[in-house]
Structure formats: structure tokens, C-alpha cells
Design an enzyme around this catalytic site. Structure first.
Site, PDB file in Angstrom:
ATOM      1  N   HIS A 115       0.820  -1.219   0.000  1.00  0.00           N
ATOM      2  CA  HIS A 115       0.000   0.000   0.000  1.00  0.00           C
ATOM      3  C   HIS A 115       0.856   1.273   0.000  1.00  0.00           C
ATOM      4  O   HIS A 115       0.384   2.320  -0.412  1.00  0.00           O
ATOM      5  CB  HIS A 115      -0.943   0.002   1.215  1.00  0.00           C
ATOM      6  CG  HIS A 115      -0.240   0.092   2.539  1.00  0.00           C
ATOM      7  ND1 HIS A 115       0.277  -1.002   3.208  1.00  0.00           N
ATOM      8  CD2 HIS A 115       0.061   1.159   3.327  1.00  0.00           C
ATOM      9  CE1 HIS A 115       0.842  -0.629   4.343  1.00  0.00           C
ATOM     10  NE2 HIS A 115       0.733   0.687   4.441  1.00  0.00           N
ATOM     11  N   HIS A 179       4.499   9.034  13.250  1.00  0.00           N
ATOM     12  CA  HIS A 179       3.488   8.014  13.548  1.00  0.00           C
ATOM     13  C   HIS A 179       4.174   6.746  14.034  1.00  0.00           C
ATOM     14  O   HIS A 179       5.329   6.486  13.721  1.00  0.00           O
ATOM     15  CB  HIS A 179       2.545   7.743  12.372  1.00  0.00           C
ATOM     16  CG  HIS A 179       3.166   7.150  11.132  1.00  0.00           C
ATOM     17  ND1 HIS A 179       4.322   7.597  10.547  1.00  0.00           N
ATOM     18  CD2 HIS A 179       2.755   6.129  10.336  1.00  0.00           C
ATOM     19  CE1 HIS A 179       4.590   6.900   9.464  1.00  0.00           C
ATOM     20  NE2 HIS A 179       3.660   5.984   9.313  1.00  0.00           N
TER      21      HIS A 179
END
Ligand SMILES: O=C(O)CCC(=O)/C=C/C=C(\O)C(=O)O
Ligand SMILES: [Fe+2]
EC number: 1.13.11.16
Length: 312
Positions: A115, A179
Site C-alpha cells: 500500500h 506516527h
């Protein structure tokens, strides 16, 4: 040579654990701005810098970066599976150009991507096979990692090589910013997980579904405030964007792997793709950042940014 850059955070949680509609609307507007920018620029080649999440690259051999002359996507987290429309001739030229400039580049004639590559191609171009692309994997999760200065050097060398192609090149970065999602870590992993990270056994559909469910649950926990993840760090993210906007790319050479992980999370190293893309653009001449969006989005476990920039 006409050159431009777009940076776009990715998240496997998009569409699976979305934030409030107002946040989604702001992201949609920023993505629309990037799409309009790309349509106006009319790139005929996209150099896509993106990481992998143990779908294509494993510890059996883990290069710091790798350029593909052919690539196919696995189709994780709802992205499309199948071949990317790699411009093999351009890929070979950029690989040779980077090697000629002293970068010890790994080349793949059959890269597997996930992805990290597929999402920006789908979001910005409507599919993984809609635009001629040169995929460049940049390791952003699998430690040990080398100095950020080498990523800047990689980006510069590819930018200089691209400038000789006589094409309209868009340098596209996928990932980051701060993140700390649940990506498996080799150090201390139980034997079964360690073996998968080293050997790269393709997961069964059930194993993939389980892994994806784990990430979605982590997003829910993080958004609800019950998680041990390193928090999204908007100050760190905006410092990064400031340096990119001001063209202060040499600043990143003093950023250490340890400090980046501590301040911004285990997957903050994905910003290496942004540093590479902007170093490529800078290698073609002075540039201007033409749009900049940033928002911390806990539901996506993402310091989420969308940025466009163009050569002056
Ligand atoms: O099976 C798993 O554990 C997959 C984990 C994974 O791929 C997570 C990806 C997260 C990102 O790409 C991100 O937030 O940048
Ligand atoms: Fe990622």
C-alpha cells in the site's frame, strides 16, 4: 527540465477507521488541490519514493533503498493488486545515473510493493497503472537504518539523472510524518514472527486479514486515547515541513535515527521518502512549495500531510 514534487502521507486505515467528517473534508480538499496541481503540471513520468511494510523486502536481504525496473503490488489494505506501469527504460536510465554518481543502488527487476506505493497512485492518479512510474523503495521501518544524509544523496543523484531525461518529472513521496503504527519489529520478535520477517513467507488470506484487523484496532485504541504508541508530534512534523518549504534540506543530515524514533515514532523514518523526493526536485533547480496541508489524525495513526512544490 520541468520538475515538481508532491508529498502525501499514506495510512492503511483510510476508509476503515475514518476521523470526523470535518477532518475528512479538509483532507479531501488538500488531496483535490494536489490532484489539480498534478493535472496542471502534466507529468509524463513519476518517480515514486515509498516504503514497504514486510510485503516486498525482508531481512534475508534488506537494502536501504532499491529502484525497480518492473513492479507489482500485493493488494494489501484494500489497495489494488497487479502490475504497476513501470517505465523500464527510464528506470534503467535513472539507476545507471544514480550509480554513476556514486550511489550504491540496489536494482530490482521484479519488485513486490504494498500500500505504500499503491495508495498514492490510486489516490492521485485513479489506479496503480495509470501513469508511467519509476518505483524507488526507501526503507522506512526495518532497522538498522543508515544516516539521513545518504537518502538526501540518493534523491539528489536521481534528480540529477532525471534532469537529463527531457521529461516532465513528478517526484512523489509516500509516507510519514510522525506516527507509530503496529508494524512488526525483528528485535525481540517471537521465532514465528522473526522467521516471517526474515524469509518473507507470503501470508495466507487469514493471516493478512488478522494483521489488518490488528492495525484497525490499534487505530481505534489510539483515537480513544488508550494506547502505548509514541504520540503524533505536530511540532516535529511542522519543523520537517518548514525545512522542506525553505529548501533547507541539509538540515536533515543532523537528524539521527534514534532521535527520530523517540520524538516521532517507529514509522517516522518514512519521512525519508519526502527527503528523497525534495532532494530530487532541488537537484533540478530552485523550487517553491505551492501548497501545504497538515493535520494530526489519530484515527489514521498519522501526522498527515499533503504538499505540492514546483521548480521555479
Ligand atoms: O500485518 C501487519 O502487521 C501489517 C502492518 C502494516 O502494514 C502497517 C502499516 C502502517 C502504515 O503503512 C503506516 O501507518 O504508515
Ligand atoms: Fe507506512
Amino acid at each position: 527540465m520541468p520538475a515538481a514534487a508532491v508529498g502525501l502521507s499514506h495510512s492503511p486505515l483510510i476508509g476503515k477507521n475514518d476521523p470526523e467528517p470535518e477532518v475528512l473534508a479538509r483532507v479531501d480538499r488538500a488531496v483535490d488541490t494536489a490532484r489539480t496541481f498534478i493535472r496542471a503540471f502534466e507529468p509524463d513520468l513519476v518517480v515514486l519514493y515509498a516504503p514497504d511494510h514486510y510485503n516486498g523486502f525482508f531481512y534475508k536481504e534488506m537494502p536501504p533503498f532499491c529502484l525497480a525496473t518492473e513492479a507489482h503490488a500485493v493488494g494489501d489494505f484494500g489497495t489494488a493488486a497487479g502490475p504497476l506501469s513501470v517505465d523500464t527504460a527510464a528506470a534503467r536510465a535513472l539507476a545507471q545515473g544514480a550509480l554513476d554518481r556514486g550511489i550504491d543502488l540496489t536494482v530490482s527487476a521484479r519488485m513486490t510493493v504494498d500500500h505504500g506505493f499503491a495508495q498514492p497512485l490510486e489516490v492521485l492518479f485513479g489506479g496503480i497503472d495509470q501513469v508511467p512510474v519509476v518505483p524507488v523503495f526507501v526503507n522506512g521501518v526495518a532497522t538498522p537504518l543508515g544516516p539521513v544524509s545518504r537518502i538526501r544523496a540518493l534523491g539528489s543523484a536521481i534528480g540529477q539523472a532525471a534532469a537529463r531525461l527531457d521529461r516532465r518529472v513528478l517526484f512523489l513521496a509516500s509516507g510519514g510524518l510522525s506516527h507509530d503504527p503496529p508494524v512488526p519489529v525483528l528485535d525481540g520478535a517471537p521465532p514465528r514472527v522473526a522467521d516471517a520477517l526474515i524469509e518473507g513467507h507470503p501470508p495466507t488470506p487469514e493471516q493478512r486479514a488478522k494483521g489488518e484487523h490488528r492495525v484497525v484496532q490499534a487505530g481505534r485504541d489510539y483515537a480513544a486515547g488508550s494506547s502505548a504508541m509514541i504520540p503524533i508530534n505536530p511540532a516535529w512534523d511542522n519543523r520537517l515541513l518548514d525545512h522542506l518549504e525553505q529548501g533547507e534540506l541539509a538540515e536533515f543530515d543532523s537528524w539521527t535515527v534514534d532521535a527520530m524514533a523517540k520524538e516521532a515514532g517507529g514509522s517516522a523514518h518514512e519521512v525519508r521518502t519526502w527527503i528523497a523526493a525534495f532532494a530530487s526536485l532541488a537537484a533540478t533547480g530552485p523550487y517553491e512549495m505551492t501548497s501545504r496541508f497538515y493535520e494530526a489524525i489519530p484515527a489514521w495513526i498519522a501526522g498527515f500531510a499533503v504538499v505540492t512544490a514546483e521548480g521555479r
